[in-house]
Design a protein around this motif. Structure first.
Motif, PDB file in Angstrom:
ATOM      1  N   TYR A  78       7.988  13.960   7.943  1.00 10.95           N
ATOM      2  CA  TYR A  78       6.896  12.721   8.484  1.00 10.95           C
ATOM      3  C   TYR A  78       7.509  11.510   8.206  1.00 10.95           C
ATOM      4  CZ  TYR A  78       2.897  16.452   8.181  1.00 10.95           C
ATOM      5  OH  TYR A  78       2.123  17.323   8.538  1.00 10.95           O
ATOM      6  N   TYR A  79       6.868  10.562   9.004  1.00  9.07           N
ATOM      7  CA  TYR A  79       7.134   9.204   9.183  1.00  9.07           C
ATOM      8  C   TYR A  79       6.122   8.635   8.538  1.00  9.07           C
ATOM      9  CZ  TYR A  79      11.442  10.870  11.133  1.00  9.07           C
ATOM     10  OH  TYR A  79      12.653  11.567  11.367  1.00  9.07           O
ATOM     11  N   LEU A  80       6.121   7.797   7.570  1.00  8.46           N
ATOM     12  CA  LEU A  80       4.697   7.107   7.240  1.00  8.46           C
ATOM     13  C   LEU A  80       5.300   5.379   7.142  1.00  8.46           C
ATOM     14  CD1 LEU A  80       3.557   9.077   4.437  1.00  8.46           C
ATOM     15  CD2 LEU A  80       3.081   9.203   6.722  1.00  8.46           C
ATOM     16  N   GLU A  81       4.561   4.528   7.523  1.00  5.17           N
ATOM     17  CA  GLU A  81       4.650   3.081   7.471  1.00  5.17           C
ATOM     18  C   GLU A  81       3.419   2.367   6.725  1.00  5.17           C
ATOM     19  OE1 GLU A  81       5.779  -0.563  10.524  1.00  5.17           O
ATOM     20  OE2 GLU A  81       4.547   1.084  11.101  1.00  5.17           O
ATOM     21  N   ILE A  82       3.724   1.698   5.673  1.00  7.43           N
ATOM     22  CA  ILE A  82       2.788   0.989   5.142  1.00  7.43           C
ATOM     23  C   ILE A  82       2.606  -0.358   5.680  1.00  7.43           C
ATOM     24  CG2 ILE A  82       2.007   0.417   3.087  1.00  7.43           C
ATOM     25  CD1 ILE A  82       3.830   2.396   1.526  1.00  7.43           C
ATOM     26  N   THR A  83       1.507  -1.016   5.928  1.00 12.87           N
ATOM     27  CA  THR A  83       1.615  -2.209   6.475  1.00 12.87           C
ATOM     28  C   THR A  83      -0.035  -2.921   6.130  1.00 12.87           C
ATOM     29  OG1 THR A  83       0.130  -1.379   8.539  1.00 12.87           O
ATOM     30  CG2 THR A  83       2.691  -1.753   8.702  1.00 12.87           C
ATOM     31  N   ASN A  84       0.264  -4.447   6.035  1.00 11.44           N
ATOM     32  CA  ASN A  84      -1.056  -5.180   5.911  1.00 11.44           C
ATOM     33  C   ASN A  84      -1.793  -5.348   6.972  1.00 11.44           C
ATOM     34  OD1 ASN A  84      -0.538  -6.049   3.129  1.00 11.44           O
ATOM     35  ND2 ASN A  84       1.171  -6.938   3.975  1.00 11.44           N
ATOM     36  N   THR A  85      -3.201  -5.070   6.736  1.00 14.07           N
ATOM     37  CA  THR A  85      -4.187  -5.469   8.192  1.00 14.07           C
ATOM     38  C   THR A  85      -5.356  -5.788   7.791  1.00 14.07           C
ATOM     39  OG1 THR A  85      -5.022  -4.560  10.218  1.00 14.07           O
ATOM     40  CG2 THR A  85      -4.756  -3.075   8.384  1.00 14.07           C
ATOM     41  N   THR A  86      -6.448  -5.806   8.367  1.00 12.98           N
ATOM     42  CA  THR A  86      -7.639  -5.909   8.016  1.00 12.98           C
ATOM     43  C   THR A  86      -8.574  -4.801   8.461  1.00 12.98           C
ATOM     44  OG1 THR A  86      -8.351  -7.265   9.886  1.00 12.98           O
ATOM     45  CG2 THR A  86      -7.546  -8.498   7.899  1.00 12.98           C
ATOM     46  N   ALA A  87      -9.522  -4.446   7.878  1.00  9.92           N
ATOM     47  CA  ALA A  87     -10.599  -3.273   8.220  1.00  9.92           C
ATOM     48  C   ALA A  87     -11.811  -3.429   7.782  1.00  9.92           C
ATOM     49  CB  ALA A  87      -9.999  -1.798   7.747  1.00  9.92           C
ATOM     50  N   SER A  88     -12.811  -2.999   8.531  1.00  8.79           N
ATOM     51  CA  SER A  88     -14.367  -3.114   8.134  1.00  8.79           C
ATOM     52  C   SER A  88     -14.760  -1.393   7.778  1.00  8.79           C
ATOM     53  CB  SER A  88     -15.232  -3.697   9.222  1.00  8.79           C
ATOM     54  OG  SER A  88     -14.451  -4.804   9.813  1.00  8.79           O
ATOM     55  N   ASN A 123       6.557  -2.048   4.898  1.00  6.77           N
ATOM     56  CA  ASN A 123       6.475  -3.159   5.827  1.00  6.77           C
ATOM     57  C   ASN A 123       5.294  -4.099   5.436  1.00  6.77           C
ATOM     58  OD1 ASN A 123       8.592  -2.841   7.733  1.00  6.77           O
ATOM     59  ND2 ASN A 123       7.453  -1.708   9.058  1.00  6.77           N
ATOM     60  N   LEU A 124       5.105  -4.102   4.362  1.00  9.95           N
ATOM     61  CA  LEU A 124       4.100  -4.980   3.570  1.00  9.95           C
ATOM     62  C   LEU A 124       4.351  -6.363   3.402  1.00  9.95           C
ATOM     63  CD1 LEU A 124       2.625  -2.856   0.722  1.00  9.95           C
ATOM     64  CD2 LEU A 124       1.535  -3.206   2.899  1.00  9.95           C
ATOM     65  N   VAL A 127       4.959 -10.077  -1.137  1.00 11.46           N
ATOM     66  CA  VAL A 127       5.317  -9.871  -2.556  1.00 11.46           C
ATOM     67  C   VAL A 127       4.873  -8.538  -2.911  1.00 11.46           C
ATOM     68  CG1 VAL A 127       5.237 -12.301  -3.293  1.00 11.46           C
ATOM     69  CG2 VAL A 127       3.105 -10.998  -3.298  1.00 11.46           C
ATOM     70  N   ASN A 128       5.116  -7.687  -2.075  1.00  5.78           N
ATOM     71  CA  ASN A 128       4.749  -6.101  -2.218  1.00  5.78           C
ATOM     72  C   ASN A 128       5.732  -5.180  -2.177  1.00  5.78           C
ATOM     73  OD1 ASN A 128       1.567  -6.163  -2.582  1.00  5.78           O
ATOM     74  ND2 ASN A 128       1.838  -7.250  -0.742  1.00  5.78           N
ATOM     75  N   GLY A 129       6.144  -4.603  -3.415  1.00  3.41           N
ATOM     76  CA  GLY A 129       6.881  -3.364  -3.632  1.00  3.41           C
ATOM     77  C   GLY A 129       6.120  -2.201  -3.243  1.00  3.41           C
ATOM     78  N   SER A 130       6.341  -1.024  -3.142  1.00  2.00           N
ATOM     79  CA  SER A 130       5.405   0.192  -3.010  1.00  2.00           C
ATOM     80  C   SER A 130       6.432   1.293  -3.722  1.00  2.00           C
ATOM     81  CB  SER A 130       5.434   0.359  -1.547  1.00  2.00           C
ATOM     82  OG  SER A 130       4.261   1.181  -1.513  1.00  2.00           O
ATOM     83  N   SER A 131       5.781   2.341  -3.832  1.00  2.00           N
ATOM     84  CA  SER A 131       6.112   3.762  -3.944  1.00  2.00           C
ATOM     85  C   SER A 131       5.328   4.694  -3.682  1.00  2.00           C
ATOM     86  CB  SER A 131       6.622   3.961  -5.414  1.00  2.00           C
ATOM     87  OG  SER A 131       5.731   4.212  -6.283  1.00  2.00           O
ATOM     88  N   ILE A 132       5.695   6.020  -3.273  1.00  2.00           N
ATOM     89  CA  ILE A 132       4.525   6.893  -3.108  1.00  2.00           C
ATOM     90  C   ILE A 132       4.727   8.101  -3.926  1.00  2.00           C
ATOM     91  CG2 ILE A 132       3.602   8.614  -1.138  1.00  2.00           C
ATOM     92  CD1 ILE A 132       2.908   5.584  -0.469  1.00  2.00           C
ATOM     93  N   HIS A 133       3.407   8.413  -4.561  1.00  2.00           N
ATOM     94  CA  HIS A 133       3.438   9.419  -5.515  1.00  2.00           C
ATOM     95  C   HIS A 133       2.507  10.754  -4.722  1.00  2.00           C
ATOM     96  CE1 HIS A 133       2.728  12.177  -9.002  1.00  2.00           C
ATOM     97  NE2 HIS A 133       1.526  11.894  -8.826  1.00  2.00           N
ATOM     98  N   ALA A 157      11.590  -1.977  -2.074  1.00  2.00           N
ATOM     99  CA  ALA A 157      11.397  -3.377  -1.179  1.00  2.00           C
ATOM    100  C   ALA A 157      10.825  -3.519  -0.058  1.00  2.00           C
ATOM    101  CB  ALA A 157      12.673  -4.108  -1.275  1.00  2.00           C
ATOM    102  N   PRO A 158      10.235  -4.743   0.555  1.00  2.00           N
ATOM    103  CA  PRO A 158       9.728  -4.813   1.897  1.00  2.00           C
ATOM    104  C   PRO A 158      10.699  -4.551   2.874  1.00  2.00           C
ATOM    105  CG  PRO A 158       8.525  -6.529   0.471  1.00  2.00           C
ATOM    106  CD  PRO A 158       9.493  -5.625  -0.400  1.00  2.00           C
TER     107      PRO A 158
END
Length: 572
Positions: A78-88, A123-124, A127-133, A157-158
């Motif tokens: 799988y290929y997952l990408e984490i991004t900032n956006t807006t949603a309702s 791709n945040l 100032v956003n690191g990340s990790s997936i558990h 890191a971003p």
């Protein structure tokens, strides 16, 4: 675009080689991690069908999945990408962080015994690191892939990509989520389905059904209030990523066909909300808790705490009409402004557009577990303890901020210097705040007694293991007096510590690594409600890639230097 339909990808047939959503299936032998697993090649025909869900090729529900795993020869990628956006999600727009642009993110689907490889790109930015558990995945001999910032890795890191590889050694339902700050509750989460046998028959696998709470501020903004004032009142809740708020938003809906039995894989992905789940006029048959198949039992509703999962079968056996599906926050431990309105709709007629007029089941508001109902199909007993630790849970204020403590310690670990990195560098010195419990002996039974005198329940989650629930109740635990259930007790990876009560758990030290145990209320984990178990330290380095560790940590160090980011929480 944010998905709000809640529909999940249908299950992948065993060894199909079919392309998956955001994934490919390739024929390859699983990577070797020196795991002590007896592997048997799949043979014959998979007889798992609507008429008999108990079998899986030449395996079945009696197979001890802790030491026997099918050798499928397949790897799913799988290929997952984490991004900032807006949603309702409930009609009110806010900033979110999403996986592949959806809430929930794409479901990871594999078969029991598959190897799973997931490439996660952060791709945040800013100032956003990340990790997936990979919540509930045992990571048997693959501790480095557990995905916990400051424990098993530096944050991603971003602009970087982290690759996680693990083996689907159990089967059932779970989820993945960020384990960095409060990112999970800004939207960085998705489902996990491991296909395998089941303890009751069903016709249609309806996939994961996520129950979440929701705020109209970001989780980070709400946390600033939580650490000063205590548990906040949340605005709303979501069912598979959607709900209404006032006149805005839309309901989650499913259309059922009369006479069909539907498997729903319930996931409580909330930051602080304990739910009672029900479908009006329908009963459900519960067949699994977390990744453990249980003897089927029938219920009008079930209790589901944060981080817990239940597989339930509901038969469409009512008259043609519309019915409410309800996720009801329990006021005893959850504050929500929309407590009576976190609902979806089950329709028997796909052309209907009306709201249901049905009524829910009567219940007592309480933040209970299903423990007394849970009888594992695979019967295993807990042995008497080789070692025991007691952890009293308390809350204090430090610099006018709430801090949770276990055995007097409020947990803090360092993003830039994770425990696993220290181990492979030969550093066995840890600070008091890192709260490391060393378990050096292989295959010994460890008992933990977790207790609190405060009127707040807590979902306790252990990484790297299923634990045996030996005792659970209100009042005071007394060693030698409080009864312990050691004959086939419930097994799971998340259980409730009752308010003003105790939880006694046991597990076998059969999985080398550094494993987190923590409260799964997001604010509490950030405020220090955690410990870490350093299990069989002498075996860990040989199972760990120093190259991967250094690459991730060097990228993080460079990012921190350029962005001046500061750690303000517990580090996990």
């Amino acid at each position: 675009m944010v998905s709000t339909s809640g529909r999940q990808t249908p299950q992948r047939p065993a060894s199909s080689g079919l392309a998956l959503l955001f994934a490919v299936s390739v024929s390859a032998k699983p990577l070797s991690f020196n795991a002590p697993l007896f592997e048997r090649a799949l043979s014959g025909v998979n007889n798992n069908s609507a008429d008999d869900r108990s079998t899986w090729f030449d395996f079945d529900l009696s197979t001890n999945y802790y030491d026997t795993v099918p050798d499928t020869g397949d790897t799913v990628v799988y290929y997952l990408e984490i991004t900032n956006t807006t949603a309702s999600l409930d009609g009110v727009e806010r900033e979110v962080q999403l996986v592949n642009g959806t809430f929930p993110g794409p479901t990871i689907i594999a078969n029991w015994g598959d190897t799973v490889t997931v490439h996660v790109t952060n791709n945040l930015g800013v100032v956003n690191g990340s990790s997936i558990h990979w919540h509930g995945i045992r990571q048997n001999y693959t501790n480095q892939n557990d995905g916990v910032a400051s424990i098993t890795q530096c944050p991603n890191a971003p602009g970087t990509t982290e690759t996680y590889t693990w083996r689907a050694t159990q089967y059932g339902s779970s989820w993945y989520h960020s384990h960095w700050a409060l990112q999970a509750w800004n939207g960085v989460l998705g489902g996990i389905i491991i296909n395998g046998p089941a303890s009751a028959n069903y016709d249609v696998d309806a996939g994961n059904l996520f129950l979440n709470d929701w705020t109209h501020q970001t989780a980070d903004q709400v946390y600033l209030l939580a650490e000063k004032n205590g548990v906040p009142t949340l605005d709303n809740g979501l069912i598979n990523g959607t709900n209404v708020y006032n006149t805005l938003g839309s309901r989650f809906e499913m259309t059922w066909v009369s006479g069909t039995k539907y498997l729903l894989r319930l996931v409580n992905g909330a930051v602080e909300t304990h739910y009672k789940f029900m479908v009006d006029n329908h009963t459900m048959t519960v067949i699994a808790a977390d990744f453990v198949p249980v003897e089927p039992y029938v219920a009008d509703f079930i209790n589901i705490g944060m981080g817990q999962r239940y597989d339930v079968i509901i038969e469409a056996n009512q008259t043609t009409a519309d019915y409410w599906l309800r996720a009801i926050p329990q006021v005893a431990c959850s504050d929500n402004d929309s407590a009576d309105n976190i609902k979806g709709i089950i329709r028997y007629d796909s052309t209907s557009t009306s709201d249901p007029t049905t009524s829910g089941y009567t219940y007592t508001d309480a933040c209970d577990d299903e423990t007394s109902n849970l009888v594992p199909v695979l019967s295993l007993d807990a042995s008497s303890e080789d070692s025991e630790d007691d952890f009293a849970v308390t809350v204090t204020r430090s610099n006018n901020l709430f801090k949770w403590r276990m055995a007097g310690t409020s947990f803090v670990s360092d993003w830039a210097d994770p425990t696993l990195k220290k181990v492979i560098e030969g550093n066995d010195t840890f600070s008091t705040e890192e709260h490391v419990i060393e378990l050096d002996t292989a295959n010994e039974w460890v008992y933990f007694v977790i207790s609190t005198t405060q009127g707040v329940p807590h979902p306790i989650h252990l990484h790297g293991h299923d634990f045996y629930v030996l005792a659970q109740g209100t009042g005071t635990y007394t060693d030698g007096t409080t009864a312990l259930t050691t004959t086939n007790p419930p097994r799971r990876d998340t259980a409730m510590l009752p308010a003003s009560g105790y939880l006694v758990i046991a597990f076998l030290t059969d999985n080398p690594g550094t494993w987190l145990m923590h409260c799964h209320i997001g604010w509490h984990a950030a405020e220090g409600f955690s410990i870490q178990l350093l299990e069989r330290i002498d075996e860990i380095s040989a199972l760990t890639s120093s190259e991967t560790m250094n690459t991730t940590c060097n990228a993080w160090d460079s990012f921190v230097t350029s962005s001046s980011i500061e750690q303000e929480d517990s580090g996990i």
